[in-house]
Design a protein around this motif. Structure first.
Motif, mmCIF file in Angstrom:
data_model
loop_
_atom_site.group_PDB
_atom_site.id
_atom_site.type_symbol
_atom_site.label_atom_id
_atom_site.label_comp_id
_atom_site.label_asym_id
_atom_site.label_seq_id
_atom_site.Cartn_x
_atom_site.Cartn_y
_atom_site.Cartn_z
ATOM 1 N N MET A 1 6.648 53.206 56.398
ATOM 2 C CA MET A 1 5.450 53.339 57.198
ATOM 3 C C MET A 1 4.622 52.075 57.020
ATOM 4 O O MET A 1 4.554 51.528 55.924
ATOM 5 C CB MET A 1 4.673 54.574 56.726
ATOM 6 N N ARG A 2 4.018 51.618 58.086
ATOM 7 C CA ARG A 2 3.208 50.407 57.979
ATOM 8 C C ARG A 2 1.909 50.719 57.251
ATOM 9 O O ARG A 2 1.387 51.832 57.336
ATOM 10 C CB ARG A 2 2.927 49.809 59.349
ATOM 11 N N PRO A 3 1.373 49.758 56.499
ATOM 12 C CA PRO A 3 0.134 49.987 55.747
ATOM 13 C C PRO A 3 -1.035 50.321 56.668
ATOM 14 O O PRO A 3 -1.170 49.755 57.760
ATOM 15 C CB PRO A 3 -0.096 48.656 55.036
ATOM 16 N N LEU A 4 -1.885 51.243 56.210
ATOM 17 C CA LEU A 4 -3.062 51.655 56.974
ATOM 18 C C LEU A 4 -4.315 51.428 56.139
ATOM 19 O O LEU A 4 -4.308 51.622 54.931
ATOM 20 C CB LEU A 4 -2.972 53.141 57.334
ATOM 21 N N TRP A 35 3.092 51.886 50.597
ATOM 22 C CA TRP A 35 3.410 52.141 52.006
ATOM 23 C C TRP A 35 4.888 51.943 52.301
ATOM 24 O O TRP A 35 5.430 52.589 53.193
ATOM 25 C CB TRP A 35 2.539 51.257 52.901
ATOM 26 N N ASP A 36 5.552 51.039 51.590
ATOM 27 C CA ASP A 36 6.980 50.810 51.817
ATOM 28 C C ASP A 36 7.810 52.037 51.437
ATOM 29 O O ASP A 36 8.925 52.211 51.912
ATOM 30 C CB ASP A 36 7.467 49.610 51.002
ATOM 31 N N HIS A 37 7.262 52.888 50.590
ATOM 32 C CA HIS A 37 7.969 54.075 50.097
ATOM 33 C C HIS A 37 7.709 55.311 50.974
ATOM 34 O O HIS A 37 8.403 56.312 50.855
ATOM 35 C CB HIS A 37 7.516 54.339 48.656
ATOM 36 N N LEU A 38 6.726 55.248 51.876
ATOM 37 C CA LEU A 38 6.327 56.419 52.666
ATOM 38 C C LEU A 38 6.999 56.469 54.031
ATOM 39 O O LEU A 38 7.093 55.460 54.725
ATOM 40 C CB LEU A 38 4.814 56.424 52.891
ATOM 41 N N ASP A 39 7.421 57.682 54.406
ATOM 42 C CA ASP A 39 7.890 57.941 55.768
ATOM 43 C C ASP A 39 6.748 58.506 56.607
ATOM 44 O O ASP A 39 6.725 58.374 57.814
ATOM 45 C CB ASP A 39 9.040 58.957 55.743
ATOM 46 N N PHE A 40 5.828 59.180 55.933
ATOM 47 C CA PHE A 40 4.611 59.709 56.533
ATOM 48 C C PHE A 40 3.634 59.950 55.395
ATOM 49 O O PHE A 40 4.022 60.012 54.231
ATOM 50 C CB PHE A 40 4.869 60.994 57.333
ATOM 51 N N LEU A 41 2.362 60.078 55.731
ATOM 52 C CA LEU A 41 1.330 60.320 54.730
ATOM 53 C C LEU A 41 0.774 61.721 54.948
ATOM 54 O O LEU A 41 0.393 62.061 56.071
ATOM 55 C CB LEU A 41 0.219 59.277 54.866
ATOM 56 N N ALA A 42 0.748 62.536 53.910
ATOM 57 C CA ALA A 42 0.207 63.893 54.008
ATOM 58 C C ALA A 42 -0.557 64.209 52.728
ATOM 59 O O ALA A 42 -0.122 63.838 51.640
ATOM 60 C CB ALA A 42 1.334 64.897 54.211
ATOM 61 N N TRP A 43 -1.707 64.882 52.878
ATOM 62 C CA TRP A 43 -2.480 65.263 51.697
ATOM 63 C C TRP A 43 -3.419 66.407 52.032
ATOM 64 O O TRP A 43 -3.773 66.630 53.175
ATOM 65 C CB TRP A 43 -3.256 64.068 51.143
ATOM 66 N N ARG A 44 -3.783 67.157 50.979
ATOM 67 C CA ARG A 44 -4.815 68.187 51.073
ATOM 68 C C ARG A 44 -6.144 67.515 50.801
ATOM 69 O O ARG A 44 -6.251 66.630 49.947
ATOM 70 C CB ARG A 44 -4.593 69.286 50.037
ATOM 71 N N ASP A 45 -7.163 67.923 51.521
ATOM 72 C CA ASP A 45 -8.494 67.356 51.340
ATOM 73 C C ASP A 45 -8.997 67.712 49.949
ATOM 74 O O ASP A 45 -9.060 68.884 49.592
ATOM 75 C CB ASP A 45 -9.438 67.905 52.404
ATOM 76 N N THR A 56 1.830 60.208 60.773
ATOM 77 C CA THR A 56 3.159 59.646 60.925
ATOM 78 C C THR A 56 3.093 58.601 62.033
ATOM 79 O O THR A 56 2.045 58.407 62.649
ATOM 80 C CB THR A 56 4.196 60.752 61.242
ATOM 81 N N GLU A 57 4.204 57.940 62.277
ATOM 82 C CA GLU A 57 4.242 56.955 63.361
ATOM 83 C C GLU A 57 4.968 57.548 64.553
ATOM 84 O O GLU A 57 6.079 58.060 64.424
ATOM 85 C CB GLU A 57 4.920 55.669 62.901
ATOM 86 N N GLY A 60 5.600 53.712 67.344
ATOM 87 C CA GLY A 60 5.086 52.534 66.666
ATOM 88 C C GLY A 60 3.610 52.571 66.322
ATOM 89 O O GLY A 60 3.070 51.589 65.819
ATOM 90 N N ARG A 61 2.931 53.687 66.605
ATOM 91 C CA ARG A 61 1.501 53.794 66.313
ATOM 92 C C ARG A 61 1.253 54.964 65.372
ATOM 93 O O ARG A 61 1.937 55.978 65.445
ATOM 94 C CB ARG A 61 0.707 54.008 67.598
ATOM 95 N N ALA A 62 0.260 54.827 64.509
ATOM 96 C CA ALA A 62 -0.099 55.917 63.605
ATOM 97 C C ALA A 62 -0.700 57.062 64.400
ATOM 98 O O ALA A 62 -1.578 56.852 65.243
ATOM 99 C CB ALA A 62 -1.095 55.427 62.565
ATOM 100 N N ALA A 63 -0.199 58.263 64.162
ATOM 101 C CA ALA A 63 -0.715 59.466 64.813
ATOM 102 C C ALA A 63 -0.976 60.497 63.722
ATOM 103 O O ALA A 63 -0.057 60.923 63.021
ATOM 104 C CB ALA A 63 0.282 60.006 65.829
ATOM 105 N N GLY A 64 -2.233 60.879 63.576
ATOM 106 C CA GLY A 64 -2.621 61.817 62.535
ATOM 107 C C GLY A 64 -3.033 63.154 63.111
ATOM 108 O O GLY A 64 -3.480 63.252 64.249
ATOM 109 N N VAL A 65 -2.888 64.195 62.282
ATOM 110 C CA VAL A 65 -3.221 65.550 62.680
ATOM 111 C C VAL A 65 -4.069 66.181 61.576
ATOM 112 O O VAL A 65 -3.717 66.100 60.401
ATOM 113 C CB VAL A 65 -1.938 66.391 62.900
ATOM 114 N N VAL A 66 -5.180 66.789 61.976
ATOM 115 C CA VAL A 66 -6.006 67.560 61.053
ATOM 116 C C VAL A 66 -5.419 68.962 60.996
ATOM 117 O O VAL A 66 -5.174 69.583 62.034
ATOM 118 C CB VAL A 66 -7.475 67.618 61.534
#
Length: 164
Positions: A1-4, A35-45, A56-57, A60-66
């Motif tokens: 995943m690209r760095p954010l 970021w090189d190790h991630l396929d997507f980023l997920a976390w609990r608030d 996730t991407e 080619g663009r980051a798309a996030g979901v609440v």
């Protein structure tokens, strides 16, 4: 995943309203994310256990979901995460829902699926052996690819609301 950056993260959410973005708390280790190790980023608030986030991407663009976690405790003895396909004790799998993007979400449409309660699917699939005897023994690479694909598919289901 690209760095954010934090700004990239906040801008990525396709189903967020202003309050969601105002309340969003990044994971404590965000600044040292590999970021090189991630396929997507997920976390609990960390401030509200009822909220979670997945980025996730898509194209080619980051798309996030609440995400919103279901309240209550599962009576099931075990459950399967629909992202990483890992069997977990029942209290470690939670129903998460996400308001659809766009007009559909404004009208109350949402999608949901069962996920690891701590949203640690990314790490769970990297374990060499399945966690339960009845799990299909697939290679770690296939498990990683499958989890990434199912995560992208979930986010795409949320995005379907933009066209409505």
């Amino acid at each position: 995943m690209r760095p954010l950056t934090e700004e990239d993260v906040r801008a990525s959410f396709v189903n967020a309203v202003a309050d969601d973005l105002r309340l969003l708390a990044l994971p404590a280790d965000f600044m040292i994310t590999d970021w090189d190790h991630l396929d997507f980023l997920a976390w609990r608030d960390p401030r509200s256990r009822g909220r979670g986030y997945v980025i996730t991407e898509i194209d080619g663009r980051a798309a996030g979901v609440v995400l919103r976690a279901a309240e209550g405790v599962s009576r099931a003895r075990s459950g399967m995460c629909n992202l990483c396909h890992t069997m977990q004790p029942g209290d470690q799998v939670t129903l998460f829902t996400a308001r659809k993007a766009g007009a559909a979400g404004q009208h109350g449409d949402s999608v949901g699926t069962y996920m690891c309660a701590d949203l640690s699917c990314h790490e769970t699939v990297r374990l060499a052996a399945p966690l339960a005897p009845n799990e299909v023994r697939a290679s770690v690479d296939r498990r990683i690819d499958g989890t990434r694909e199912r995560t992208e598919a979930f986010v795409e289901r949320v995005l379907e609301g933009r066209a409505a």
